[in-house]
Motif scaffolding. Structure first.
Motif, PDB file in Angstrom:
ATOM      1  N   SER A 161       0.616  -1.361   0.440  1.00 28.07           N
ATOM      2  CA  SER A 161       0.104   0.090   0.061  1.00 28.07           C
ATOM      3  C   SER A 161       0.748   0.930   0.195  1.00 28.07           C
ATOM      4  CB  SER A 161      -0.998  -0.281   1.514  1.00 28.07           C
ATOM      5  OG  SER A 161      -0.404   0.447   2.096  1.00 28.07           O
TER       6      SER A 161
ATOM      7  N   SER B 294      -4.396   3.037  -2.412  1.00 29.86           N
ATOM      8  CA  SER B 294      -6.128   1.863  -1.923  1.00 29.86           C
ATOM      9  C   SER B 294      -6.017   0.291  -1.368  1.00 29.86           C
ATOM     10  CB  SER B 294      -6.846   2.201  -3.685  1.00 29.86           C
ATOM     11  OG  SER B 294      -5.865   0.898  -5.347  1.00 29.86           O
TER      12      SER B 294
ATOM     13  N   GLY C 152      -7.665  -4.280   2.240  1.00 31.39           N
ATOM     14  CA  GLY C 152      -6.504  -4.391   1.357  1.00 31.39           C
ATOM     15  C   GLY C 152      -5.216  -5.393   2.164  1.00 31.39           C
TER      16      GLY C 152
ATOM     17  N   ASN D 297      -7.542  -0.135  -9.016  1.00 26.79           N
ATOM     18  CA  ASN D 297      -7.223   1.035  -8.132  1.00 26.79           C
ATOM     19  C   ASN D 297      -8.336   0.292  -7.134  1.00 26.79           C
ATOM     20  OD1 ASN D 297      -9.342   3.316  -6.240  1.00 26.79           O
ATOM     21  ND2 ASN D 297      -7.766   4.680  -7.355  1.00 26.79           N
ATOM     22  N   PHE D 298      -7.773  -0.433  -6.410  1.00 27.52           N
ATOM     23  CA  PHE D 298      -9.149  -0.949  -6.064  1.00 27.52           C
ATOM     24  C   PHE D 298     -10.270  -0.577  -4.868  1.00 27.52           C
ATOM     25  CE2 PHE D 298      -4.875  -4.194  -6.221  1.00 27.52           C
ATOM     26  CZ  PHE D 298      -5.809  -4.492  -6.870  1.00 27.52           C
ATOM     27  N   SER D 299      -9.842   0.760  -4.052  1.00 31.97           N
ATOM     28  CA  SER D 299     -11.049   1.432  -4.290  1.00 31.97           C
ATOM     29  C   SER D 299     -12.051   2.377  -4.936  1.00 31.97           C
ATOM     30  CB  SER D 299     -10.943   3.201  -3.694  1.00 31.97           C
ATOM     31  OG  SER D 299     -10.020   2.332  -2.326  1.00 31.97           O
ATOM     32  N   THR D 300     -11.746   2.343  -5.892  1.00 29.10           N
ATOM     33  CA  THR D 300     -12.826   2.846  -7.532  1.00 29.10           C
ATOM     34  C   THR D 300     -12.812   2.046  -8.272  1.00 29.10           C
ATOM     35  OG1 THR D 300     -10.887   3.622  -8.747  1.00 29.10           O
ATOM     36  CG2 THR D 300     -12.072   5.074  -6.361  1.00 29.10           C
TER      37      THR D 300
ATOM     38  N   GLN E 295     -10.722   1.990 -10.955  1.00 33.36           N
ATOM     39  CA  GLN E 295     -10.139   2.774 -12.672  1.00 33.36           C
ATOM     40  C   GLN E 295      -9.002   1.401 -12.476  1.00 33.36           C
ATOM     41  OE1 GLN E 295      -7.571   4.432 -12.312  1.00 33.36           O
ATOM     42  NE2 GLN E 295      -7.742   5.660 -13.792  1.00 33.36           N
TER      43      GLN E 295
ATOM     44  N   TYR F 145      -3.220   1.946 -14.807  1.00 39.21           N
ATOM     45  CA  TYR F 145      -2.359   1.093 -13.950  1.00 39.21           C
ATOM     46  C   TYR F 145      -2.365  -0.187 -14.806  1.00 39.21           C
ATOM     47  CZ  TYR F 145      -4.184   3.603  -9.302  1.00 39.21           C
ATOM     48  OH  TYR F 145      -3.771   4.509  -8.659  1.00 39.21           O
TER      49      TYR F 145
ATOM     50  N   ARG G  50     -15.423  -6.611  -3.085  1.00 42.19           N
ATOM     51  CA  ARG G  50     -14.950  -5.017  -3.147  1.00 42.19           C
ATOM     52  C   ARG G  50     -16.424  -4.778  -3.193  1.00 42.19           C
ATOM     53  NH1 ARG G  50      -9.977  -1.294  -1.921  1.00 42.19           N
ATOM     54  NH2 ARG G  50      -9.178  -3.025  -1.033  1.00 42.19           N
TER      55      ARG G  50
END
Length: 502
Positions: free
Chosen positions: A305, A310, A316, A436-439, A441, A445, A501
């Motif tokens: 991280s 993210s 995570g 992006n493991f939050s969004t 996106q 990447y 997620r």
């Protein structure tokens, strides 16, 4: 003889279960904070510092000019990062993947192999049926079977490589199996359920030995119920060193490999045509300068991280500090055996090393004790420059309590160290393309991959996870389609984790 839990002097099984449950419960109390860079002055482990020549690659590539351009940059030089390099070297072989040699660069923040691999317990044991029932209930029978298959694939592949190349003595490989002691009736009952579920699902459990009381007392000592499975012990740093050297020897017109230690990556940015060579996608910044590349593999485990924020937080990869001691037994090799051991729901793990010339009693490598450090249980700890005295006290009293007469009470360890593991909420790693493991996106990447988050069980999983990442990269480079191996759990894939997620 005292009862099982009373013998240990603490509520072993209860605290062990609490340590596992804390991955979720403690996480809820913490705001997601990215991991820091690895500490500059870590504790010294037996594997890395027990002799002057223990780590011949410690400062490799740390002086002189920094490589400025590569095709693939691997961040991290533990078992994951070096396995990625090894698999790339094997995959390329004598074929041309690109118009020029495939240039691979490994970047390491500290000495070579300074993280969990260089600080672990030295076990290479596939948990063929342990936790099978839990995985079956949570993820389905196919995923539970794949979990067992991956660990068997990893262990057998590494042992075959070691034996084929004549490295057994070099890496201190010991084939002695692994004994699991049950300190409570619940542990034994749950493990027998795992065994029956795995057997019913078609897992080969023919070599599993449920030890009788007579066998335990005569051959091993402790009176506790136990089961023995196949497994190995080794010197993990020496294995990783040998894998790197083997890959390095594959340098040719098709493949080139370089290693830069003491070169921490502090940031990753997208490149533009003005500031990088043609074809490069990313710029990796380090205190020694920057390097451009088109693909990145994050093999940083607990520290993932730091560059991928993210992945901070409970969904995570959670930095979790483990602690290990090297302590001398009070009896010889025959009474202590050479097999590996686990107990207390896997919280404690140990094995006696083979005697060195001049030694009369073996040095035992023992890890664990984290269950005594509640309520945080060393979660969200990314500093391996110090030890926890509470954990140290637990480790010191464990072996004398379990093996009466074989370990002296009050005996101080010869070495003690900590290392940072990467825990996840489901106990399994992230493997595959980075998002992006939050969004969710993906665009920024594309070209980045990860193999990290082994929850303290990386030796029997990381080599195979690295193999899958390399399969993906080679498929992308050659325009082929990647197909998931039958032995690989699909829930490990980052795409699956992203869906989980959301």
């Amino acid at each position: 003889m005292l009862g099982r839990s009373a013998t240990l002097g603490f509520e072993g099984s209860k605290n062990a279960q609490a340590a596992f449950d804390a991955v979720v419960s403690v996480s809820a109390e913490y705001l997601p904070q990215p991991a820091k860079l690895p500490s500059a002055n870590p504790t010294r482990s037996f594997w890395t510092h027990s002799s002057p020549d223990a780590n011949p690659l410690a400062c490799e590539g740390s002086h002189g000019p920094l490589t400025t351009d590569a095709d693939i940059c691997i961040i991290g030089s533990g078992i994951s990062g070096i396995s990625v390099a090894y698999h790339i070297a094997e995959a390329v072989g004598n074929q041309t993947i690109l118009d020029a040699p495939l240039r691979v660069v490994i970047l390491e923040a500290r000495d070579f192999c300074p993280g969990a691999t260089g600080r672990n317990g030295g076990h290479l044991t596939p948990h063929t049926f342990y936790s099978f029932a839990v995985r079956q209930n949570q993820f389905g029978t196919d995923e539970a079977i794949r979990s067992s298959a991956l660990e068997e694939h990893t262990a057998s592949s590494l042992v075959n490589i070691i034996e084929r190349n004549g490295w057994s003595d070099k890496v201190d490989l010991v084939t002695g199996g692994n004994v699991c002691l049950f300190l409570t009736e619940d542990e034994e009952r749950e493990t027998r359920t795992d065994f029956e579920c795995a057997k019913h699902a078609g897992i080969n459990v023919d070599d599993v030995q449920w030890l009788t009381r007579g066998e335990r007392l005569q051959s091993y000592g402790p009176p506790y119920p136990a089961v023995k499975i196949h497994g190995h012990n080794l010197w993990p740093l020496k294995l990783v060193t040998s894998l790197y050297q083997h890959a390095k020897q594959r340098t040719s017109e098709h493949f080139d490999l370089k290693l830069h230690t003491h070169t921490p990556v502090t940031s990753i940015t997208r490149s533009s045509s003005e500031d990088s060579n043609a074809g490069s996608t990313f710029i990796l910044s380090t205190p020694r300068g920057s390097i451009s590349c088109s693909r990145i593999v994050h093999a940083t485990n607990a520290y993932a991280s730091h560059l991928l924020p993210s992945l901070a937080g409970p969904s995570g990869i959670i930095p979790t500090r483990g602690q290990v001691i090297a302590t001398r037994a009070s009896v010889g090799q025959a009474p202590t055996k050479t097999n590996g051991w686990i107990a207390n729901r896997g919280c404690e793990y140990w094995f006696p090393r083979l005697l060195r010339p001049g030694e009369e009693t073996p040095l035992v490598i023992l890890g664990g004790g984290r269950e005594a450090s509640g309520p945080q249980f060393e979660l969200y700890m990314d500093d391996d420059s110090s030890i926890n005295p509470v954990v140290g006290k637990e480790l010191r009293k464990f072996l004398p309590a379990v093996f009466e007469g074989k370990h002296e009470h009050g005996n101080e360890p010869e070495m003690e160290w900590t290392g940072i593991m990467g825990y996840t909420d489901i106990g399994d790693p992230f493997v595959g393309p980075v998002f992006n493991f939050s969004t969710g996106q993906k665009e920024d990447y594309e070209g980045q991959y990860i193999a990290a988050g082994y929850t303290g069980h990386g030796m029997p999983r990381a080599f195979a996870c690295a193999e899958v990442v390399v399969q993906m990269i080679i498929a992308e480079l050659t325009g082929a389609q990647w197909n998931c191996p039958t032995w690989f759990p699909k829930r490990y894939l980052t795409e699956s984790r992203l869906k989980h997620r959301n």
